[in-house]
Scaffold this active site. Structure first.
Site, short mmCIF file in Angstrom:
data_model
loop_
_atom_site.label_atom_id
_atom_site.label_comp_id
_atom_site.label_asym_id
_atom_site.label_seq_id
_atom_site.Cartn_x
_atom_site.Cartn_y
_atom_site.Cartn_z
N GLU A 257 74.26 16.95 44.11
CA GLU A 257 74.63 16.73 45.51
C GLU A 257 73.32 16.67 46.28
O GLU A 257 72.65 17.69 46.45
CB GLU A 257 75.47 17.90 46.03
N CYS A 296 74.74 18.91 55.00
CA CYS A 296 74.54 17.69 54.24
C CYS A 296 75.51 16.61 54.69
O CYS A 296 75.25 15.42 54.50
CB CYS A 296 74.73 17.99 52.76
P1 NAP Z 1 65.40 21.74 47.78
O1 NAP Z 1 64.07 22.05 48.31
O2 NAP Z 1 65.52 20.57 46.89
O3 NAP Z 1 65.89 23.07 47.05
C1 NAP Z 1 67.16 23.14 46.47
C2 NAP Z 1 67.14 24.17 45.36
O4 NAP Z 1 66.32 23.71 44.28
C3 NAP Z 1 66.56 25.52 45.76
O5 NAP Z 1 67.32 26.53 45.16
C4 NAP Z 1 65.16 25.46 45.20
O6 NAP Z 1 64.61 26.73 44.98
C5 NAP Z 1 65.40 24.73 43.92
N1 NAP Z 1 64.23 24.09 43.33
C6 NAP Z 1 63.09 23.67 43.94
N2 NAP Z 1 62.26 23.11 43.05
C7 NAP Z 1 62.89 23.16 41.83
C8 NAP Z 1 62.54 22.74 40.51
N3 NAP Z 1 61.39 22.13 40.26
N4 NAP Z 1 63.42 22.97 39.53
C9 NAP Z 1 64.60 23.57 39.76
N5 NAP Z 1 64.97 23.99 40.99
C10 NAP Z 1 64.14 23.79 42.01
O7 NAP Z 1 66.47 21.50 48.93
P2 NAP Z 1 66.73 22.40 50.24
O8 NAP Z 1 65.60 22.13 51.16
O9 NAP Z 1 67.08 23.79 49.88
O10 NAP Z 1 68.08 21.76 50.79
C11 NAP Z 1 68.12 20.76 51.76
C12 NAP Z 1 68.65 19.47 51.19
O11 NAP Z 1 69.86 19.70 50.47
C13 NAP Z 1 69.00 18.44 52.23
O12 NAP Z 1 68.44 17.21 51.89
C14 NAP Z 1 70.51 18.34 52.19
O13 NAP Z 1 71.03 17.07 52.50
C15 NAP Z 1 70.81 18.70 50.79
N6 NAP Z 1 72.15 19.28 50.71
C16 NAP Z 1 73.14 18.58 50.09
C17 NAP Z 1 74.41 19.12 50.00
C18 NAP Z 1 75.52 18.39 49.30
O14 NAP Z 1 76.54 19.03 49.03
N7 NAP Z 1 75.39 17.13 48.99
C19 NAP Z 1 74.68 20.38 50.53
C20 NAP Z 1 73.66 21.06 51.15
C21 NAP Z 1 72.40 20.49 51.23
P3 NAP Z 1 63.62 27.40 46.05
O15 NAP Z 1 64.38 27.55 47.30
O16 NAP Z 1 63.25 28.68 45.42
O17 NAP Z 1 62.47 26.44 46.19
#
Ligand code: NAP
Length: 519
Positions: A257, A296
């Site tokens: 997602e 999102c």
């Molecule tokens: P993110 O930076 O991609 O982080 C998401 C998750 O991935 C966090 O738990 C993060 O951990 C982890 N992560 C980071 N690097 C990783 C790696 N190399 N390997 C495995 N896991 C890793 O995203 P975010 O900033 O938290 O979220 C915002 C984004 O999510 C927005 O773009 C939004 O549109 C999207 N979103 C989508 C939905 C949906 O249902 N489609 C819902 C909510 C949000 P850490 O926090 O420890 O870095």
């Protein structure tokens, strides 16, 4: 030093061996707690969940597992006040916005508890009817769905620490698959606390529910062929997950997602002052401001017939102007903070980028903060941008600014409108507003293939509809293309991800015995 939160893996609470990463109050700037996963024996934790948790869950029927979901729901309901306090402190959200996450999560859990109860005491699910394989109907093929013998790893985004946990955990646990959740670091506290309350209540078998807070390092490396991983977050991290050897070489099933440039579309024919026009304006404003636009599913692009560009700009701006922004502890505040300084900077940068191709119709900077220090608080007012040439403004179709920002875009005719909406390259949701059922239905079908959900609002459902951005467990959540290509929820459909589909070819008598209780 603030408290270092424990992780729960291999059936026990364990602290990381490092100093930890601090979580902050985005309004006051104070440090709240720390998280750390350094030095955890991940391999042992995943094995424990896979072997002990999985076996114990699979020994139960759907109805028995549903009863556990109900019991977990009761525990969470009893601790609701503590969750609101954590959300206010760590996410900087006003009560209504905390509810979207907390009560949204609980509602989803409750929905799956009911759905599971209705599945009864069967041990597997049948997929369709038996099909005869030859002339003689005795030998047939029956497709069955059985729970995968692995773990479900959830890597979640910061904006839904409660809902993001339960919307995934409920269908997984109901399916009989143990869960390991890794919340986003910035808001891990609420997820950790909810898991702790449920674990301490002793509802699920050992190994069924684990939580790892802190770095994601090494998590994907643990995954084996029958495990599944469900990721919610940015497109960049999604690409890392997708290309990991667990997925590429070991065929670990993955659900993504990711971000999404969602839209709202006002159909031609509904003039300012009409019920459809008013519903459209109200929903756009709500979507821009709920959770400070950190959803999102939030509306990012707002499409109107050319002639309505100015009246729509005026109506949306007038409502946005009434949004009080600041400290969520102040009763007069309607919109709290962004989650942290990094997100505040990202929103400011995204806004600056969009402004190279759009005019400012309502400036968020004009909102004075209530009860909050602008030098400390990660608060930002809602901004409506506008671009007269919707075709040329390519950044607007490509850039997700994860905050209270949307762009108004005019279209010439329906063909133009539909083409513009599709420039989102696949989104979680689009909403369509109008009063002509045939025109609404036609637009819905035109846009269905590029959206996981099409939310259609006509005046007859004005007081009933569930909201453009609200993800209801009965409906599919996920979107094709840029939105990640994932599918979650959708009622019982969510269970598919945690089950394997197989064809059993056997005699009618054997097929009839498939769902008999185990001896
Ligand atoms: P993110 O930076 O991609 O982080 C998401 C998750 O991935 C966090 O738990 C993060 O951990 C982890 N992560 C980071 N690097 C990783 C790696 N190399 N390997 C495995 N896991 C890793 O995203 P975010 O900033 O938290 O979220 C915002 C984004 O999510 C927005 O773009 C939004 O549109 C999207 N979103 C989508 C939905 C949906 O249902 N489609 C819902 C909510 C949000 P850490 O926090 O420890 O870095």
């Amino acid at each position: 030093m603030t408290e270092l939160l424990s992780n729960f893996i291999a059936g026990r609470w364990q602290q990381g061996s490092g100093a930890g990463t601090a979580l902050f109050d985005p309004v006051l700037g104070t440090e709240l707690v720390r998280v750390d996963a350094t030095g955890l024996d991940l391999a042992a934790g995943f094995d424990f969940a896979r072997e002990q948790g999985g076996a114990a869950l699979r020994a139960l029927t759907y109805r028995q597992r549903a009863a556990m979901l109900s019991a977990a729901l009761k525990v969470l309901q009893a601790n609701r006040d503590a969750y609101y306090e954590i959300a206010t402190a760590n996410s900087g959200t006003v009560k209504n916005d905390s509810a979207v996450d907390i009560d949204g999560g609980l509602f989803t859990l409750g929905t799956y508890a009911k759905l599971g109860d209705a599945l009864g005491d069967q041990r597997c699910m049948l997929d369709g009817d038996a099909a005869r394989l030859g002339k003689d109907p005795l030998f047939q093929s029956q497709h069955v769905l059985t729970p995968t013998r692995g773990v479900a790893l959830f890597i979640n985004a910061f904006n839904f620490p409660s809902w993001g946990l339960w919307e995934k955990a409920a269908p997984a646990l109901l399916s009989g698959v143990p869960v390991i959740v890794k919340p986003a670091t910035a808001t891990a506290w609420l997820t950790q606390r909810m898991v702790k309350d449920v674990v301490d209540a002793g509802i699920f078998p050992a190994g069924a529910l684990s939580v790892i807070c802190g770095s994601s390092a090494g998590l994907m490396d643990q995954l084996q062929p029958f495990d599944v991983v469900s990721f919610t977050g940015s497109a960049e991290t999604a690409a890392v997950i997708r290309s990991h050897p667990a997925v590429v070489q070991r065929s670990v099933r993955v659900n993504i997602e990711a971000d999404s440039v969602n839209s709202a579309l006002l159909l031609p024919g509904d003039v300012p002052g009409s019920a459809a026009f008013d519903l459209f304006v109200k929903e756009v404003v709500r979507e821009m401001t709920v959770k400070s636009g950190q959803k999102c599913t939030a509306i990012r692009r707002v499409f109107v017939p050319e002639a309505l560009y100015a009246p729509a700009a005026e109506a949306i701006s007038a409502r946005l102007g009434k949004t009080t922004v600041g400290n969520p502890r102040n009763e007069s505040v309607r919109m709290g903070a962004l989650v942290n300084r990094a997100q505040l900077n990202a929103v400011r940068e995204g806004l600056a980028l969009l402004r190279t191709q759009a005019e400012v119709l309502h400036d968020g900077a004009a909102h004075a903060l209530v009860d909050a220090d602008p030098a400390l608080a990660c608060c930002v007012g809602p901004t409506l941008l506008g671009a007269h040439d919707a075709d040329a403004a390519h950044l607007v179709h490509d850039t997700e600014v994860f905050g209270p920002v949307a762009t108004l875009l005019p279209y010439r005719d329906m063909a133009h409108a539909l083409a513009l909406v599709r420039r989102g390259q696949g989104s979680l949701v689009t909403s369509i507003y109008g009063s002509d059922p045939a025109a609404l239905a036609a637009a819905a079908l035109e846009l269905a293939d590029s959206h996981g959900r099409v939310h259609v609002i006509s005046p007859d459902v004005g007081a009933l509809h569930t909201g453009h951005g609200n993800v209801m467990p009965q409906s599919l959540h996920g979107g094709p293309g840029r939105a990640g290509g994932g599918e979650e929820l959708g009622g019982a459909r969510a269970l598919n991800f945690y089950h394997r589909r197989s064809a059993v070819q056997a005699s009618t008598a054997v097929l009839a015995a498939l769902q008999a209780p185990a001896a």
